[in-house]
Each structure stands twice: as C-alpha cells, then as structure tokens.
Design a protein around this motif. Sequence first.
Motif, PDB file in Angstrom:
ATOM      1  N   ILE D 157       0.846  -1.199   0.000  1.00 19.20           N
ATOM      2  CA  ILE D 157       0.000   0.000   0.000  1.00 19.20           C
ATOM      3  C   ILE D 157       0.876   1.242   0.000  1.00 19.20           C
ATOM      4  O   ILE D 157       0.581   2.240  -0.670  1.00 19.20           O
ATOM      5  CB  ILE D 157      -0.959   0.012   1.210  1.00 19.20           C
ATOM      6  N   HIS D 160       1.971   1.842  -3.568  1.00 15.88           N
ATOM      7  CA  HIS D 160       0.868   2.248  -4.435  1.00 15.88           C
ATOM      8  C   HIS D 160       0.349   3.625  -4.061  1.00 15.88           C
ATOM      9  O   HIS D 160       0.084   4.458  -4.926  1.00 15.88           O
ATOM     10  CB  HIS D 160      -0.240   1.201  -4.391  1.00 15.88           C
ATOM     11  N   ASN D 161       0.238   3.887  -2.770  1.00 17.18           N
ATOM     12  CA  ASN D 161      -0.248   5.206  -2.360  1.00 17.18           C
ATOM     13  C   ASN D 161       0.679   6.322  -2.819  1.00 17.18           C
ATOM     14  O   ASN D 161       0.246   7.444  -3.078  1.00 17.18           O
ATOM     15  CB  ASN D 161      -0.404   5.263  -0.839  1.00 17.18           C
ATOM     16  N   ASP D 164      -0.278   6.616  -6.494  1.00 19.71           N
ATOM     17  CA  ASP D 164      -1.699   6.754  -6.777  1.00 19.71           C
ATOM     18  C   ASP D 164      -2.171   8.193  -6.646  1.00 19.71           C
ATOM     19  O   ASP D 164      -1.781   8.901  -5.734  1.00 19.71           O
ATOM     20  CB  ASP D 164      -2.469   5.878  -5.780  1.00 19.71           C
ATOM     21  N   THR D 165      -3.006   8.608  -7.590  1.00 21.74           N
ATOM     22  CA  THR D 165      -3.567   9.957  -7.474  1.00 21.74           C
ATOM     23  C   THR D 165      -4.688   9.981  -6.439  1.00 21.74           C
ATOM     24  O   THR D 165      -5.043  11.044  -5.951  1.00 21.74           O
ATOM     25  CB  THR D 165      -4.123  10.420  -8.831  1.00 21.74           C
ATOM     26  N   ALA D 166      -5.250   8.814  -6.136  1.00 23.04           N
ATOM     27  CA  ALA D 166      -6.283   8.749  -5.100  1.00 23.04           C
ATOM     28  C   ALA D 166      -5.890   7.668  -4.088  1.00 23.04           C
ATOM     29  O   ALA D 166      -6.376   6.534  -4.147  1.00 23.04           O
ATOM     30  CB  ALA D 166      -7.652   8.430  -5.720  1.00 23.04           C
ATOM     31  N   PRO D 167      -4.999   8.009  -3.176  1.00 26.76           N
ATOM     32  CA  PRO D 167      -4.491   7.014  -2.219  1.00 26.76           C
ATOM     33  C   PRO D 167      -5.617   6.479  -1.321  1.00 26.76           C
ATOM     34  O   PRO D 167      -6.627   7.155  -1.119  1.00 26.76           O
ATOM     35  CB  PRO D 167      -3.480   7.807  -1.386  1.00 26.76           C
ATOM     36  N   LEU D 168      -5.406   5.305  -0.816  1.00 27.95           N
ATOM     37  CA  LEU D 168      -6.365   4.735   0.140  1.00 27.95           C
ATOM     38  C   LEU D 168      -6.348   5.553   1.423  1.00 27.95           C
ATOM     39  O   LEU D 168      -5.286   5.913   1.922  1.00 27.95           O
ATOM     40  CB  LEU D 168      -5.963   3.290   0.488  1.00 27.95           C
ATOM     41  N   ALA D 172     -10.349   2.863   4.720  1.00 29.59           N
ATOM     42  CA  ALA D 172     -10.217   1.729   3.801  1.00 29.59           C
ATOM     43  C   ALA D 172      -9.090   0.811   4.272  1.00 29.59           C
ATOM     44  O   ALA D 172      -9.209  -0.424   4.237  1.00 29.59           O
ATOM     45  CB  ALA D 172      -9.943   2.230   2.390  1.00 29.59           C
ATOM     46  N   ILE D 176      -9.308  -3.323   5.433  1.00 26.11           N
ATOM     47  CA  ILE D 176      -8.464  -4.402   4.921  1.00 26.11           C
ATOM     48  C   ILE D 176      -7.726  -5.102   6.060  1.00 26.11           C
ATOM     49  O   ILE D 176      -7.689  -6.331   6.141  1.00 26.11           O
ATOM     50  CB  ILE D 176      -7.453  -3.836   3.902  1.00 26.11           C
TER      51      ILE D 176
END
Lengths: 184, 184, 184, 184
Positions: D157, D160-161, D164-168, D172, D176
Amino acid sequence: MTVEPRRRNDPARRQRIVDATLIVIERHGVAGTTHRRIAEAAAVPLGSVTYYFVTLEDLLTTAFLQLATTSSGAFAARLDAATTRCEAIEGVIDIIAGSVWADPRTLLLSYELYAYAARHPDVTTVMQHWMDNSRAALGRFFDPVTARALDALVEGIGIHNSIDTAPLDRDAIRVIIDRITGDA
Amino acid sequence: MTVEPRRRNDPARRQRIVDATLIVIERHGVAGTTHRRIAEAAAVPLGSVTYYFVTLEDLLTTAFLQLATTSSGAFAARLDAATTRCEAIEGVIDIIAGSVWADPRTLLLSYELYAYAARHPDVTTVMQHWMDNSRAALGRFFDPVTARALDALVEGIGIHNSIDTAPLDRDAIRVIIDRITGDA
Amino acid sequence: MTVEPRRRNDPARRQRIVDATLIVIERHGVAGTTHRRIAEAAAVPLGSVTYYFVTLEDLLTTAFLQLATTSSGAFAARLDAATTRCEAIEGVIDIIAGSVWADPRTLLLSYELYAYAARHPDVTTVMQHWMDNSRAALGRFFDPVTARALDALVEGIGIHNSIDTAPLDRDAIRVIIDRITGDA
Amino acid sequence: MTVEPRRRNDPARRQRIVDATLIVIERHGVAGTTHRRIAEAAAVPLGSVTYYFVTLEDLLTTAFLQLATTSSGAFAARLDAATTRCEAIEGVIDIIAGSVWADPRTLLLSYELYAYAARHPDVTTVMQHWMDNSRAALGRFFDPVTARALDALVEGIGIHNSIDTAPLDRDAIRVIIDRITGDA
DNA sequence: GATGAATGAGGGTTCATTCAT
DNA sequence: GATGAATGAACCCTCATTCAT
C-alpha cells in the motif's frame, strides 16, 4: 637523484594552457580547436584543460581576451614611445609594416577573434575597449577623425598586406598617412 | 489530385545548398557548420549535401569563393556606375557606410573567410583576385597608391564600424577620403 | 556464398536495443546503464543506439514503459483467463508465487522503474495506468477495496519474497487472500 | 575577534556525509550520486568524502544500511508503543497512512535501496534483518502468517499510495487490516 | 589528520561520411 | 540519379580516485 615529482600546483600551467590555445587556434582555426590538441600543445594532461577551464568556450574567451589585451598593449606601447607627431607617424608605419601588430600570426588570430566576438558579446566589449585604447593613443597626436582614420588604415592595410603578394612598402604607407594627417 | 512530388532533379538545388552554407556559417561560424544544419537550412535531404559536394571542405570552399565573387562584384558594380571622380568618391562612401559591402552579415562572413583562406591556398588566390578587382575598379579614377589606400580604408572602417558603438558617419568618412584623394 | 550484407534497415534492431537496455539495467542498475553496454548487449554498433534514441533518457523511458506494459499485460492476461471468483483467486496466487509477475528479474527491474518514475512524470503516468489496469482486472471479481488490497498484496509479498530467505508458499498466500476476500 | 576556524576534527562530519548521501540519492538517484554532490550537500570539503569512505560504494552501502536501520527502527518503535492488539492495528494504520514509514522520501529511497541491495549481498542481509524485526514487532500481537501479511501490506500500500492519485484513506486501510487480522 | 589539485578513464553525444536501396 | 539509414571516430565534459602538502 631527485625524481621529478608529479608537479602539483604548477602556477604557470594555466597560462601555458591559454598560450597553447592561441597556438592551436592559429594552426587549426577555432573550428579545429579541441581539448586534446590544446592539451598536447601545452604538454599537459587532458584533464588539466577542463580542470582549469570549465568549458572550452571559457578557455577560448580567455585566450581571445588575452590576445586583444596583448595586441592593444603592443599598439599603445609603440605609440607611447613617441614624443612628437613625426615620431608618432613613424610609429604607425612600424605598426602597419613591422611586426608590432601586423605579423601574420596576429592577423590570422584577429580574424578568428572578430568572428568569435561577433557571437560572444563579452568579447565584443573588450574589442571596443581595444579600439578605444588605440584611438586614445593616437589621440595624443591627432584629432579624433584622423585618429580613427589611422586606426582603420592599420586594420585595413594589415589585412590586405597579409594576403597581398605585393604588400605596400613603408614608403607607400608613409605617403598615405601623410595625406590623412595633412602632413604632406 | 496530384500530390506535389518530392522534387526530382532540382537544378537549383546545388546553388541552394551553397547559399544555405553561407547562412549557416553566418549563424554558427565555420566551427558550427555541419551537414545537418546545411541540409536543414537548404530544405534539402541530408544525402543531397554529400551528393553534390564530396566533402564538407569542398562545400565550404565553394561557398567562400562565391562570397568573394559576389562581394567583389558588388564593389565593382557600385564603382562602375560612377563616371566622374566625384561620383566614384560617393561610391566609396556608399560602399563603406551603406549596405553595398559593409553590412554586418558580409563582414562577419568575411572574418570567417579570411580565417578560412589563411589555411586554404586556393581560397587565398581568389581573394587576391578580389583585391585586384577592387583596385582595378578604383584605378579608373585614382592612382595605384590611392586606390590601395581606399581599398584598405573600406576594409578597416568597415570592420571597425561593425564593432563600434559609435560608427563613423558619412560626413566623417568623406573628410577622410577627401584627404586621401587630395580633393580636400 | 552470399556475404552477409551490412544489414540496412533492420526492423528488429530498435526493439533489440530496448530489450538489451532492460537486460543492462537488470545487470548493472540504471546507474550502470551506458550506451556502450547497451550496444554490446544488443550486438549493435555504438552509433546505432543514439541513432534510434536521441537521448539515453529517451531510451530508458522507452524501456521502462515497455516493462510496465508487459508486466501489466501479463497480470491482466492471467486474470482474464479466470471465469469464476475462485479461479481469480487462484490467478492472484499464481501471480504472486509464480513467474507471472514476481520473478526476480521483473521485481528488480520494478525497483529501478519506481525509482526512475519518481523523477520522470511521464513514466509515473504510465504506472498509474498500470495500476488502474490491474485493479480493473481484479474488479471483475472483487469489490474496489478488495481489489486494491489484493493489488497491494501482490506488490508487497512479491518484494518481500524476492528478498526473503524463506518466502511465503502458495498455501500461506491462499490463507491471506481468503481472509481479504472474505472467502475464508 | 576570533574568526571561525575551519572546523578541525569535526566528530559529526562522518555522520553528516552519510546523511548528505541519502539526500543526494533522494534528489538525483544512485545514478546521479557523486562525490562532489555529496560534499556540497554536506558542506564538507571534497577530500573529506574519500577520506572517511574509501570508495563511493562504501559510502552508499553505509548510507543504505543506515536507512534500513532507521526505517526498521521507526516501524518497531511505533508498534512497541502499542500494548493491545487494537492499538497495534492502529499503529499499522499509522505506519501505512502516516509519516512513520510511508512518506515519499523514505519510499523513494527504499526503491533505490531495493535496487541497490539486489546487487550487494551485504545490504540484502541487512534488509532481511529489517524484515525480521518488523515481523517480530508484529509478532507480539499477531500470528506469523498474519504478521507477514501485514508487513507485505505495509510495503504494497505504501508504494501504491505514493504513486496513486487517489491514495487509500485510513478507513479503507482499516477495513483491509481487520479482514486480515480476522477482527472484522 | 585533512585537503584540494590533479588525472585519465569513460561517460553521452555529434557528426562526416559511406552505401544499399 | 538521390537518399537516408547506419557507423565509428572523436568530440566535450564528468568523475572517482590519488597524493603532495
């Protein structure tokens, strides 16, 4: 018995590189002036050249500025030696005909300098100073327009004589100068 | 419906390449003159350049010879238009002050030319012809020494004016020429 | 009896250079990736590399984009083969544990890719698409949050397994996935 | 009146060089990390860098080991603060979403670290310890497989965060984690 | 101990030139 | 005839490293 140490901090090296640069320009033109040729001409390791001069352009500029200063200095020195208008005229003839300024090497380098200066404003500025100096030196003996005329004549005859198969001799030069100065 | 075909056998192409070469030299100096830049400036495929000119040096030489011929021609043409000594003097002033010869472009190119010629004997020869032509044109109105003096003056003032922040104006030029020609 | 001609217009060459670049990056890292090494790995003349890619950075970017596309494609392809949620889970396990994505080579390259992307916005964009694709592929079987969790897990376990002396086996991976998907 | 002397025997200097190295890696990548840049970033003479670290590789290794130790330490410290399983989960969320570990700087450096480690076995060893430590810290509250899953999730994560333009967001992430830990 | 001057190997890139097409 | 793909030499410059001081 002392082994020649790897010279550290050689103070003359920077100057040697500049001098070598002018030699390379003379021999190969700016177009053919490379770090490697300069290093070889200066008998210096390749890395030295970029060590002392960040950029080849830096080095070229430095070399051309030195050329301008030296040439301008020689011109002024010859005229400073004169005390009378008559001696000054003799000085101008020397400059044109002799080796004070118009030797083939300096002339060839000055073509390269002019071409280089046209694309490097800082060098142009120095050249303007050079011309100002020349005219100031002439100005001790001649009025401004005459000074400029003589200055231009030095330039023009110098160039033409360097190409001409039958250069103007001292007498012909004197005739022209006398007309310009009104001392005919 | 016909798509403009890639021009085949363009007869003017060779000439266009030569012209483009002078443009590139003017812009980048001989040092920065490359096949690619020439091809681009001429809007011609890269292969064309080496097709018409075996070597870059060939092309440079051709271009410089053309420059010398053109400049020399313009000089002579301006003087040929004169019928009297007085008109000839006016012509020389035009040449120096006007755009006949001493425009910045021609001057910059001439520095490059002189530098190039110094290392290319065949070009030197052509320049000698150029000077001879100029003097012949002047010779219609002036004695040989005066002709050479005027020729040198054109060269010298041209160069200095191109650098000078305060170039000589027509009146000052006339004064100098009158002195040289004895028409003061 | 035909002599192998100097290959002109080899259509595969460009691709071979890109592939070679990834090999060199894998072997020496981006830090050790040079034109010369790439040329050697591709069995291509040095000049070829800069001929096809103006800049080394261009080439690196191209190579990394290809890597991203390929990896992303392999990921999606494996999931596209699934028709049921159960098969999808099996696919994810394959991806993590198998050679679909998490082989050491791809992983090592992906570290380099991430580091490179952080300083090259255009590559970052492509990576975002890559992630979007992965999640879309997972989205056929799982809700968005689960998809993102699985996607992160693939990344995280992949990396750790590549370093770990005792990587997670398929069974352990399945346990974790089952918990995330709620299929426990 | 005392001029601040050039600091002699600065005991913190070695450490400053290591810190500066990480800054340079972050800014320019391993590929762009040079003695000169490090010396400048550390405000230390060039000779210092090679004086304290025989080789640039030595320095890079030292820097990466410090990074691993620090990151691993921050991870463990955050978890050590927890006394209950619930607090531990909150800690993991902090680590992923907060600045404990997953700040962009650390992440970017960790890509470089992974890439570097893959070619430097001694660094790989340290990373293995790092992972072991993380899992040990998690092991106080979770069974081994869960610990590894959470550890992988942090990694995945985090990466990816960072792209990512819209991180978790935290919620959320909590969902998980709860599924993985079975606390849903 | 510490430094920075110095070097040469090797970096990315440009380019004149060649030649299959 | 004309072209542009292709090449390798050479370019400028950077850099890790050495070492006299």
